[in-house]
Design a protein around this motif. Structure first.
Motif, PDB file in Angstrom:
ATOM      1  N   PHE A 369      14.938 -42.119 -20.400  1.00  0.00           N
ATOM      2  CA  PHE A 369      14.016 -43.221 -20.147  1.00  0.00           C
ATOM      3  C   PHE A 369      12.767 -42.725 -19.417  1.00  0.00           C
ATOM      4  O   PHE A 369      11.637 -43.090 -19.769  1.00  0.00           O
ATOM      5  N   LYS A 370      12.968 -41.898 -18.416  1.00  0.00           N
ATOM      6  CA  LYS A 370      11.852 -41.430 -17.585  1.00  0.00           C
ATOM      7  C   LYS A 370      10.963 -40.434 -18.309  1.00  0.00           C
ATOM      8  O   LYS A 370       9.729 -40.539 -18.251  1.00  0.00           O
ATOM      9  N   ASN A 371      11.562 -39.497 -18.992  1.00  0.00           N
ATOM     10  CA  ASN A 371      10.793 -38.380 -19.551  1.00  0.00           C
ATOM     11  C   ASN A 371      10.370 -38.558 -21.007  1.00  0.00           C
ATOM     12  O   ASN A 371       9.447 -37.870 -21.455  1.00  0.00           O
ATOM     13  N   THR A 372      11.016 -39.445 -21.736  1.00  0.00           N
ATOM     14  CA  THR A 372      10.703 -39.631 -23.158  1.00  0.00           C
ATOM     15  C   THR A 372      10.336 -41.066 -23.492  1.00  0.00           C
ATOM     16  O   THR A 372       9.283 -41.343 -24.078  1.00  0.00           O
ATOM     17  N   TYR A 373      11.191 -42.000 -23.104  1.00  0.00           N
ATOM     18  CA  TYR A 373      11.048 -43.368 -23.607  1.00  0.00           C
ATOM     19  C   TYR A 373       9.942 -44.150 -22.921  1.00  0.00           C
ATOM     20  O   TYR A 373       9.293 -44.986 -23.562  1.00  0.00           O
ATOM     21  N   TYR A 374       9.701 -43.898 -21.649  1.00  0.00           N
ATOM     22  CA  TYR A 374       8.694 -44.704 -20.939  1.00  0.00           C
ATOM     23  C   TYR A 374       7.328 -44.604 -21.618  1.00  0.00           C
ATOM     24  O   TYR A 374       6.626 -45.614 -21.761  1.00  0.00           O
ATOM     25  N   SER A 375       6.936 -43.426 -22.036  1.00  0.00           N
ATOM     26  CA  SER A 375       5.624 -43.282 -22.680  1.00  0.00           C
ATOM     27  C   SER A 375       5.588 -43.980 -24.033  1.00  0.00           C
ATOM     28  O   SER A 375       4.543 -44.449 -24.474  1.00  0.00           O
ATOM     29  N   ILE A 376       6.730 -44.060 -24.718  1.00  0.00           N
ATOM     30  CA  ILE A 376       6.802 -44.806 -25.978  1.00  0.00           C
ATOM     31  C   ILE A 376       6.670 -46.296 -25.703  1.00  0.00           C
ATOM     32  O   ILE A 376       5.966 -47.018 -26.415  1.00  0.00           O
ATOM     33  N   LEU A 377       7.328 -46.748 -24.668  1.00  0.00           N
ATOM     34  CA  LEU A 377       7.341 -48.168 -24.322  1.00  0.00           C
ATOM     35  C   LEU A 377       6.029 -48.620 -23.706  1.00  0.00           C
ATOM     36  O   LEU A 377       5.507 -49.690 -24.042  1.00  0.00           O
ATOM     37  N   CYS A 378       5.480 -47.841 -22.802  1.00  0.00           N
ATOM     38  CA  CYS A 378       4.364 -48.278 -21.970  1.00  0.00           C
ATOM     39  C   CYS A 378       3.091 -47.454 -22.131  1.00  0.00           C
ATOM     40  O   CYS A 378       2.073 -47.771 -21.506  1.00  0.00           O
ATOM     41  N   ASN A 379       3.150 -46.391 -22.917  1.00  0.00           N
ATOM     42  CA  ASN A 379       2.006 -45.498 -23.051  1.00  0.00           C
ATOM     43  C   ASN A 379       1.641 -44.972 -21.657  1.00  0.00           C
ATOM     44  O   ASN A 379       2.462 -44.400 -20.984  1.00  0.00           O
ATOM     45  N   THR A 380       0.412 -45.179 -21.190  1.00  0.00           N
ATOM     46  CA  THR A 380       0.004 -44.687 -19.875  1.00  0.00           C
ATOM     47  C   THR A 380      -0.104 -45.810 -18.841  1.00  0.00           C
ATOM     48  O   THR A 380      -0.668 -45.613 -17.774  1.00  0.00           O
ATOM     49  N   LEU A 381       0.432 -46.970 -19.151  1.00  0.00           N
ATOM     50  CA  LEU A 381       0.305 -48.121 -18.263  1.00  0.00           C
ATOM     51  C   LEU A 381       1.100 -47.935 -16.969  1.00  0.00           C
ATOM     52  O   LEU A 381       2.162 -47.306 -16.954  1.00  0.00           O
ATOM     53  N   ASP A 382       0.586 -48.517 -15.909  1.00  0.00           N
ATOM     54  CA  ASP A 382       1.299 -48.588 -14.649  1.00  0.00           C
ATOM     55  C   ASP A 382       2.592 -49.367 -14.844  1.00  0.00           C
ATOM     56  O   ASP A 382       2.675 -50.297 -15.646  1.00  0.00           O
ATOM     57  N   VAL A 383       3.611 -49.011 -14.099  1.00  0.00           N
ATOM     58  CA  VAL A 383       4.924 -49.604 -14.292  1.00  0.00           C
ATOM     59  C   VAL A 383       4.922 -51.110 -14.044  1.00  0.00           C
ATOM     60  O   VAL A 383       5.604 -51.880 -14.748  1.00  0.00           O
ATOM     61  N   GLU A 384       4.151 -51.589 -13.078  1.00  0.00           N
ATOM     62  CA  GLU A 384       4.095 -53.037 -12.829  1.00  0.00           C
ATOM     63  C   GLU A 384       3.369 -53.767 -13.949  1.00  0.00           C
ATOM     64  O   GLU A 384       3.726 -54.886 -14.307  1.00  0.00           O
ATOM     65  N   VAL A 385       2.351 -53.129 -14.519  1.00  0.00           N
ATOM     66  CA  VAL A 385       1.620 -53.756 -15.617  1.00  0.00           C
ATOM     67  C   VAL A 385       2.492 -53.845 -16.862  1.00  0.00           C
ATOM     68  O   VAL A 385       2.505 -54.855 -17.569  1.00  0.00           O
ATOM     69  N   CYS A 386       3.265 -52.805 -17.124  1.00  0.00           N
ATOM     70  CA  CYS A 386       4.081 -52.762 -18.331  1.00  0.00           C
ATOM     71  C   CYS A 386       5.375 -53.558 -18.206  1.00  0.00           C
ATOM     72  O   CYS A 386       5.775 -54.242 -19.147  1.00  0.00           O
ATOM     73  N   LEU A 387       6.020 -53.487 -17.058  1.00  0.00           N
ATOM     74  CA  LEU A 387       7.370 -54.041 -16.936  1.00  0.00           C
ATOM     75  C   LEU A 387       7.512 -55.141 -15.887  1.00  0.00           C
ATOM     76  O   LEU A 387       8.534 -55.832 -15.859  1.00  0.00           O
ATOM     77  N   GLY A 388       6.516 -55.322 -15.052  1.00  0.00           N
ATOM     78  CA  GLY A 388       6.593 -56.376 -14.045  1.00  0.00           C
ATOM     79  C   GLY A 388       6.331 -57.738 -14.642  1.00  0.00           C
ATOM     80  O   GLY A 388       5.539 -57.893 -15.575  1.00  0.00           O
ATOM     81  N   THR A 389       6.975 -58.763 -14.099  1.00  0.00           N
ATOM     82  CA  THR A 389       6.824 -60.130 -14.628  1.00  0.00           C
ATOM     83  C   THR A 389       6.398 -61.142 -13.565  1.00  0.00           C
ATOM     84  O   THR A 389       6.317 -62.338 -13.858  1.00  0.00           O
ATOM     85  N   TYR A 390       6.108 -60.692 -12.360  1.00  0.00           N
ATOM     86  CA  TYR A 390       5.908 -61.632 -11.258  1.00  0.00           C
ATOM     87  C   TYR A 390       4.445 -61.876 -10.887  1.00  0.00           C
ATOM     88  O   TYR A 390       4.170 -62.641  -9.973  1.00  0.00           O
ATOM     89  N   ASP A 391       3.505 -61.256 -11.567  1.00  0.00           N
ATOM     90  CA  ASP A 391       2.087 -61.463 -11.267  1.00  0.00           C
ATOM     91  C   ASP A 391       1.548 -62.591 -12.134  1.00  0.00           C
ATOM     92  O   ASP A 391       1.274 -62.418 -13.329  1.00  0.00           O
ATOM     93  N   ARG A 392       1.373 -63.769 -11.543  1.00  0.00           N
ATOM     94  CA  ARG A 392       0.899 -64.927 -12.290  1.00  0.00           C
ATOM     95  C   ARG A 392      -0.488 -64.702 -12.891  1.00  0.00           C
ATOM     96  O   ARG A 392      -0.860 -65.374 -13.858  1.00  0.00           O
TER      97      ARG A 392
END
Length: 601
Positions: A369-392
């Motif tokens: 997940f850390k070394n291969t999949y995250y870049s597929i899932l999120c490209n270069t996005l910050d983790v909160e931007v890609c996976l966070g759900t709490y910013d209205r």
């Protein structure tokens, strides 16, 4: 009325809704706005070729990607609001004119040269598809690379793809604000199909004479549009003569934890065992008071800076959601297969059926997940931007621009259908975290549509199932096709199963009997596999489903007469819905009952 024909004539309308496409606001390759947004139902892409399109009489036709426009009503309940331009795609590659019809009605002979009463029908079948989103990569549904084109080829039909309101560039209003989306409902979508069939003038010979009273229309849909096929024939009977519904999610379900069940039971046993072990460890750790252990586990997956633990645990669903992208034609490069290989192949050796166990699986999954999949899932996005759900105030909540399929789908999710993909109940094995429950997704409804939902929405599941009948649909000439595999196999490339199966008429928890009037056929496929001609080439059980459908439609269309009777009495019910159905039903799935029929390609 008696009918004499020298050939059997048909006008077929088929209906589709496609999987989410990437838009300017989408962050995920599958079109979701962020990595913790639920997966939408959808059909596989099928692109057309760039070769010239030629009719059967040798006429060169416009390319498949030619766009046409139809003046659709903004609000079918208030015609005074006017119309909007609804896009559609069309070809009459397989069209052949029908022969004369000589009709006798109420004792009056309408013979040749029958004093202005003579009826001449020169119509071939027409297949009409409605899309849930923009058409890029889906114009192949006009061709015989799909079941649509196979039916058209057999029945001498033309084919249509109609873009769903509020997707792509078919928008009643110039934005996707709550005010605009008030006319984005299931019933408006149903009525779009009806109004289109009754009023369109197709760009083909005789295209102004193709209304359902003059030629039969057949609706074909897959996934959500498969459900709309059923829902349309239920709520607006008598318009579409027959229907084909592939992996049709006919039953609205709020807590759709069973989405992951076909994945759990059909994926390689070693991978399933190890995923369950890791998820149990994640949930136990995240519900403990051990801050050091919690942070260490977050960092193991590369998610140390993601604030909320339900977002962290929920992000791991993505590896399981990748199952929905599999098809019988998927090779070993499939993302889900890569995931299981990362967990189960160690130093060239594959794990036994029970897996390697927690220690290795946790290390392997975290590293992958850390070394291969995250870049597929999120490209270069910050983790909160890609996976966070709490910013209205996040752009994926506040952007109301058009051509945002994920936002349009979420409006339907929040209001009418649910399909929230969460962890299983405590007494049941689970592939995904139990920290994610319906409240998690309903909160996102509030953030995305605050004007509509100052409180968590009360999704109208009971009303949807009451009006459109859900699992209890009973219609004539409606063909259901689903994917499910009961075989024990060792080759990972032929594992199959539709994650949406338990919202279809082949659901494990509810028995729907196959009948000659409403047949249910099951192949060893994934989600909507039977829509692709190529899937039938590589899997004979899917070919059997496709051949069965061709046989049924040949018979059904031969039975059509002008002004057909409704499929069922009544219309859309406006009375208050009954209480919600029980969450669990007894029963078993319907086994395969397909028959083979040779049809010229």
């Amino acid at each position: 009325m008696a009918l004499r024909t020298t050939t059997n004539l048909a006008l077929i309308a088929s209906y589709f809704v496609f999987s989410l496409l990437p838009t300017t606001s989408a962050l995920r390759p599958d079109g979701r706005l962020h990595g913790n947004m639920l997966r939408a139902p959808g059909i596989p892409r099928v692109s057309s070729e760039n070769a010239p399109v030629v009719s059967r009489n040798g006429t060169t036709l416009p390319p498949y990607n030619t766009v046409y426009y139809f003046d659709q009503l903004i609000d079918h309940n208030n015609k005074s609001l006017g119309t909007f331009k609804q896009r559609y795609w069309h070809t009459y590659e397989f069209y052949e004119p029908g022969m004369e019809l000589h009709c006798w009605r109420k004792g009056i002979s309408l013979t040749s040269f029958g004093k202005a009463m003579r009826t001449v029908n020169r119509l071939g079948p027409v297949l009409s598809l409605a899309t849930q989103k923009a058409m890029t990569g889906y114009d192949g549904y006009l061709t015989n690379k799909t079941i649509n084109g196979l039916i058209a080829q057999q029945q001498n039909a033309s084919t249509i793809v109609l873009e769903h309101r509020f997707y792509g560039f078919s928008n009643p209003y110039p934005d996707l604000s709550v005010k605009s989306l008030r006319v984005h409902t299931l019933q408006q979508a149903v009525d779009d199909l009806v109004y289109f069939a009754q009023n369109v003038r197709l760009p083909m010979p005789g295209g102004d004479q193709v209304t359902p009273d003059k030629a039969p229309w057949v609706l074909i849909g897959g996934s959500y549009s498969g459900a709309l096929t059923s829902w349309t024939m239920v709520s607006r009977p008598g318009i579409f003569w027959a229907g084909y519904a592939s992996s049709a999610v006919v039953e609205a379900i709020l807590d759709f934890w069973r989405y992951f069940e076909p994945i759990r039971t059909h994926m390689p046993a070693n991978c399933s065992a190890d995923v369950e072990a890791v998820i149990a460890h994640v949930d136990k750790t995240f519900t403990s008071n051990n801050a050091i252990a919690i942070q260490a586990l977050k960092q193991q997956f590369g998610l140390g800076n993601l604030t909320h633990l339900d977002d962290v645990a929920g992000a791991l669903r993505n590896n399981l959601w990748d199952w929905q992208s599999l098809q019988p034609t998927t090779g070993t490069e499939g993302q889900f297969y890569q995931f299981c290989d990362a967990l189960e192949v160690r130093n060239g050796t594959t794990a036994p059926p029970g897996g390697w166990g927690l220690a290795h699986a946790l290390s392997a999954w975290g590293s992958y997940f850390k070394n291969t999949y995250y870049s597929i899932l999120c490209n270069t996005l910050d983790v909160e931007v890609c996976l966070g759900t709490y910013d209205r105030n996040a752009l994926y909540y506040t952007n109301t621009g058009i051509n945002n399929a994920a936002r349009s789908w979420m409006w339907i999710v929040c209001n009418e259908v649910g399909y929230l993909q969460e962890g299983a109940p405590q007494d049941h094995p689970t592939l995904v975290t139990r920290l994610v429950q319906p409240a998690y997704d309903l909160r996102q409804c509030q953030y995305m549509f605050p004007e509509a939902f100052p409180e968590p929405p009360q999704t109208a599941i009971a009303a949807t199932n009451h009006v459109y009948k859900g699992w209890d649909v009973k219609l004539d000439r409606l063909f259901f096709a689903n994917g499910h595999r009961n075989l024990s196999v060792t080759d990972k490339r032929i594992y199959a199963g539709d994650p949406w199966k338990d919202a279809t008429v082949s659901a494990t928890q509810h028995t729907v009997q196959s009948t000659p009037e409403q047949p249910i056929y099951i192949g060893d496929g994934f989600h909507c596999s039977d829509l692709k001609t190529q899937a039938g080439v590589v899997d004979l059980t899917i070919k059997a489903v496709q051949d069965a459908a061709l046989g049924y439609f040949k018979v059904w269309l031969s039975q059509w007469t002008p002004n057909p009777q409704p499929h069922s009495p009544g219309s859309v019910e406006s009375s208050p819905p009954p209480p919600s159905k029980a969450a669990v039903y007894s029963g078993t799935t319907k086994p395969i009952s397909a028959f083979s029929k040779v049809v010229d390609a």
